[in-house]
Design a protein around this motif. Structure first.
Motif, short mmCIF file in Angstrom:
data_model
loop_
_atom_site.label_atom_id
_atom_site.label_comp_id
_atom_site.label_asym_id
_atom_site.label_seq_id
_atom_site.Cartn_x
_atom_site.Cartn_y
_atom_site.Cartn_z
N TYR A 147 0.86 -1.18 0.00
CA TYR A 147 0.00 0.00 0.00
C TYR A 147 0.90 1.24 0.00
O TYR A 147 1.78 1.37 0.84
CB TYR A 147 -0.93 0.02 1.22
CG TYR A 147 -1.89 -1.13 1.22
CD1 TYR A 147 -3.00 -1.14 0.38
CD2 TYR A 147 -1.68 -2.23 2.05
CE1 TYR A 147 -3.88 -2.20 0.37
CE2 TYR A 147 -2.57 -3.30 2.05
CZ TYR A 147 -3.66 -3.28 1.21
OH TYR A 147 -4.53 -4.34 1.19
N SER A 150 -0.18 4.34 0.46
CA SER A 150 -0.68 5.36 1.38
C SER A 150 -1.28 4.67 2.61
O SER A 150 -1.54 3.47 2.59
CB SER A 150 -1.73 6.24 0.70
OG SER A 150 -2.82 5.46 0.26
N ASP A 176 -4.26 5.02 3.96
CA ASP A 176 -5.61 4.55 3.66
C ASP A 176 -6.06 5.16 2.34
O ASP A 176 -5.34 5.97 1.75
CB ASP A 176 -6.59 4.86 4.80
CG ASP A 176 -6.64 6.33 5.16
OD1 ASP A 176 -6.75 7.17 4.24
OD2 ASP A 176 -6.59 6.65 6.37
N ALA A 177 -7.24 4.78 1.88
CA ALA A 177 -7.72 5.21 0.57
C ALA A 177 -7.87 6.74 0.46
O ALA A 177 -7.76 7.29 -0.64
CB ALA A 177 -9.05 4.54 0.24
N ASP A 178 -8.10 7.43 1.57
CA ASP A 178 -8.31 8.87 1.55
C ASP A 178 -7.03 9.68 1.73
O ASP A 178 -7.05 10.91 1.66
CB ASP A 178 -9.32 9.28 2.64
CG ASP A 178 -10.69 8.65 2.41
OD1 ASP A 178 -11.06 8.46 1.23
OD2 ASP A 178 -11.36 8.33 3.40
N ASP A 204 -0.02 0.67 -6.17
CA ASP A 204 -0.80 0.55 -4.94
C ASP A 204 -1.69 -0.69 -5.02
O ASP A 204 -2.37 -0.91 -6.01
CB ASP A 204 -1.65 1.80 -4.73
CG ASP A 204 -2.32 1.83 -3.38
OD1 ASP A 204 -1.63 1.57 -2.37
OD2 ASP A 204 -3.53 2.09 -3.32
N GLY A 205 -1.65 -1.52 -3.97
CA GLY A 205 -2.49 -2.71 -3.91
C GLY A 205 -1.90 -3.93 -4.59
O GLY A 205 -2.52 -4.99 -4.61
#
Length: 151
Positions: A86, A88, A90-92, A136-137
């Motif tokens: 990841y 970041s 979180d997604a936000d 990412d992911g």
């Protein structure tokens, strides 16, 4: 690999049983810190959320699968373990780093999730992110190059 999932799970259970909020240790150049309640997602299996910090550059050594096509391991940040990467918190949130960013020793550059354990990958030295080699992911393997770094 010096730090195994089994040793992390054993340490998590011991720390939870001992009612510790934070526990850290070092083995074969790997620094591991377990913290209760600080991971982005709780780990219900053990009753403790865990963030481990591994100095990414300490992974690539003699015989390590750097996966960098022959580049010097000092010019790359590699995955300390296999899992989902990841970029970041979180997604936000904004990414920890992007190409062109200056980084400082100890700065978090990404997270890797393995078995509900979030591992914070930190820079081993100051430098500049030259290129991102992971999305990412994405699923990554231990030793694969995540970022190219210029000193």
């Amino acid at each position: 690999m010096a730090v195994s999932i089994e040793s992390l799970i054993s340490s998590m259970k011991w720390a939870a049983k001992s009612h510790l909020d934070e526990y850290g240790y070092e083995v074969d150049g790997y620094r591991v810190t377990l913290r209760r309640g600080t991971a982005p997602a709780a780990s219900p299996d053990f009753g403790v959320s865990v963030v481990t910090e591994v100095e990414a550059g300490s992974v690539a050594g003699p015989g390590s699968p750097a996966g960098d096509g022959g580049k010097d391991a000092q010019n790359a940040i590699t995955a300390p373990l296999s899992g989902i990467c990841y970029l970041s918190k979180d997604a936000d949130s904004a990414p920890f780093v992007t190409a062109g960013d200056s980084i400082a020793k100890g700065q978090t550059v990404c997270l890797i999730e393995a078995m509900k354990v979030m591992t914070s990958v930190v820079a081993e030295a100051d430098g500049t992110i030259a290129a991102l080699r992971v999305e990412d992911g994405a699923t990554v393997e231990a030793g694969s190059v995540l970022f190219e770094v210029r000193p």
